[in-house]
Design an enzyme around this catalytic site. Structure first.
Site, short mmCIF file in Angstrom:
data_model
loop_
_atom_site.label_atom_id
_atom_site.label_comp_id
_atom_site.label_asym_id
_atom_site.label_seq_id
_atom_site.Cartn_x
_atom_site.Cartn_y
_atom_site.Cartn_z
CG PHE A 1 25.80 11.68 -4.16
CD1 PHE A 1 26.66 10.55 -4.41
CD2 PHE A 1 26.13 12.38 -3.07
CE1 PHE A 1 28.23 10.85 -3.69
CE2 PHE A 1 27.36 12.38 -2.47
CZ PHE A 1 28.51 11.58 -2.85
CB CYS B 1 47.92 13.79 7.07
SG CYS B 1 47.93 13.45 8.95
CG HIS C 1 31.12 19.65 -1.12
ND1 HIS C 1 30.07 19.14 -1.96
CD2 HIS C 1 30.87 20.31 -0.28
CE1 HIS C 1 28.82 19.78 -1.21
NE2 HIS C 1 29.51 20.41 -0.28
CG ASN D 1 18.87 19.57 -11.76
OD1 ASN D 1 20.28 19.26 -11.67
ND2 ASN D 1 18.09 18.79 -10.81
CD GLN E 1 26.44 21.14 -4.64
OE1 GLN E 1 25.84 20.63 -3.58
NE2 GLN E 1 25.88 21.38 -5.66
P1 NAD Z 1 22.75 15.14 -6.71
O1 NAD Z 1 23.17 13.61 -6.91
O2 NAD Z 1 22.30 15.36 -5.26
O3 NAD Z 1 21.95 15.59 -7.85
C1 NAD Z 1 22.19 15.72 -8.95
C2 NAD Z 1 21.18 16.50 -9.95
O4 NAD Z 1 21.75 16.34 -11.35
C3 NAD Z 1 20.04 15.59 -9.99
O5 NAD Z 1 19.05 16.31 -9.48
C4 NAD Z 1 19.47 15.12 -11.32
O6 NAD Z 1 18.54 15.53 -11.73
C5 NAD Z 1 20.65 16.21 -12.07
N1 NAD Z 1 21.38 15.59 -13.24
C6 NAD Z 1 21.78 14.21 -13.45
N2 NAD Z 1 22.41 14.26 -14.56
C7 NAD Z 1 21.86 15.28 -15.27
C8 NAD Z 1 22.28 15.72 -16.62
N3 NAD Z 1 23.07 15.24 -17.61
N4 NAD Z 1 21.73 16.97 -17.09
C9 NAD Z 1 21.08 17.56 -15.94
N5 NAD Z 1 20.66 17.41 -14.98
C10 NAD Z 1 21.48 16.17 -14.55
O7 NAD Z 1 24.38 15.79 -6.64
P2 NAD Z 1 24.72 17.34 -6.03
O8 NAD Z 1 23.37 18.18 -5.76
O9 NAD Z 1 25.77 17.51 -6.73
O10 NAD Z 1 24.92 16.83 -4.67
C11 NAD Z 1 25.48 15.66 -4.07
C12 NAD Z 1 26.92 15.73 -3.67
O11 NAD Z 1 27.46 15.04 -4.73
C13 NAD Z 1 27.71 16.92 -3.81
O12 NAD Z 1 28.38 17.39 -2.37
C14 NAD Z 1 29.21 16.28 -4.72
O13 NAD Z 1 30.31 16.63 -3.77
C15 NAD Z 1 28.92 14.97 -4.51
N6 NAD Z 1 29.21 14.27 -5.86
C16 NAD Z 1 30.03 14.71 -6.67
C17 NAD Z 1 30.44 13.99 -7.75
C18 NAD Z 1 31.50 14.75 -8.71
O14 NAD Z 1 32.62 15.28 -8.36
N7 NAD Z 1 31.29 14.23 -10.08
C19 NAD Z 1 29.83 12.88 -8.20
C20 NAD Z 1 29.05 12.19 -7.30
C21 NAD Z 1 28.79 13.00 -6.18
#
Ligand code: NAD
Length: 259
Positions: free
Chosen positions: A35, A131, A123, A222, A103
């Site tokens: 995100f 539905c 999530h 991270n 998540q």
């Molecule tokens: P976020 O986007 O808020 O944060 C992602 C974090 O990952 C960032 O801090 C970034 O620095 C780090 N990051 C990105 N690529 C990286 C890598 N290769 N190695 C190490 N770190 C890396 O995501 P979040 O904290 O999961 O929260 C956001 C919401 O996004 C969640 O509720 C989730 O449901 C949803 N989401 C899920 C997906 C998925 O299922 N793949 C994709 C997008 C969003």
């Protein structure tokens, strides 16, 4: 960083209850945008369009939601587990995983080989549709096929209620069973490893805090800083995939030496 990897590997070898907590950053190396990174979902869409109340508000907003959800689903469907997912599945095979609390909604932990009973999808999942009235579930691909025929926002065959991907949107209630289970497992953990999460989305972001409050060691892997860094016992500011792969290789070496 090598020192941190060895330290975390040693904690894994010595701990009995190990919980892994994952976020969208774990799956960016599989080609699924997160995100908040540059080029991530929030660079392309307005977060308000993902709000649950807006989804409920009108047929028009549901159509828009499904349009965005379809664009995001395509790369998700094709994605393969990366080194990070595979390393977590390896932890389970080594008998070193209590559970993964994720998540993510992409289903990649299961594709990597973790057993369903070890994966808590906080999530929900984008691979199913539900539905909102009668809770009937549908396979996502079946609904995507319907959307391709241009019938607008899909509705339930049984009750006519609105269909939505089985994920938790902003403003939508969290699944009670999974949320309770996640906090319980975290509070019993000896070691909790966060991988690829900004730790800003609540209540999920409180899971690592619950572990720490109950005396677990907290590791954060991270790329960017998180609000929990100040309470972490180790921080690895590197790519999720290769960092986890290096840790699990080190764990295997140590287990082999002990045998
Ligand atoms: P976020 O986007 O808020 O944060 C992602 C974090 O990952 C960032 O801090 C970034 O620095 C780090 N990051 C990105 N690529 C990286 C890598 N290769 N190695 C190490 N770190 C890396 O995501 P979040 O904290 O999961 O929260 C956001 C919401 O996004 C969640 O509720 C989730 O449901 C949803 N989401 C899920 C997906 C998925 O299922 N793949 C994709 C997008 C969003």
């Amino acid at each position: 960083m090598a020192g941190e990897i060895e330290k975390v590997a040693e904690w894994i070898v010595c701990s009995k209850r190990i919980v892994v907590f994952t976020g969208a950053g774990l799956s960016t190396e599989s080609g699924i945008p997160d995100f908040r990174s540059p080029g991530g979902v929030w660079d392309r869409y307005n977060p308000e369009d993902f709000d649950f109340q807006r989804f409920l508000a009108s047929e028009r907003s549901r159509e828009k939601y499904w349009q965005m959800a379809t664009e995001m689903y395509e790369p998700m469907k094709k994605a393969k587990p990366n080194l990070g997912h595979l390393a977590i599945a390896e932890l389970e095979r080594l008998g070193k995983l209590d559970c993964v609390i994720t998540q993510n909604v992409d289903g990649l932990h299961l594709k990597a080989g973790n057993s369903p009973e070890k994966v808590i999808e906080l999530h929900g999942t984008a691979l199913s549709v539900m539905c909102l009235h009668c809770r009937k579930r549908y396979d996502r691909d079946e609904i995507q096929e319907r959307l391709r025929s241009g019938l607008g926002a899909p509705t339930c065959d049984d009750c006519g209620g609105p269909l939505k991907p089985a994920t938790v949107s902003f403003g939508q209630a969290m699944p009670e069973k999974e949320t309770a289970e996640a906090f319980l497992r975290a509070s019993l953990a000896e070691l909790l490893i966060v991988i690829g999460s900004s730790l800003v989305v609540q209540p999920a972001a409180s899971v690592p805090v619950a572990a720490k409050q109950n005396r677990a060691k907290l590791v954060i892997i991270n790329r960017d800083p998180t609000p929990c860094d100040r309470i972490a016992d180790a921080i690895i500011r590197g790519p999720a995939g290769s960092s986890m792969a290096a840790i699990v290789e080190e764990v295997k070496k140590r287990i082999a030496q002990e045998a």
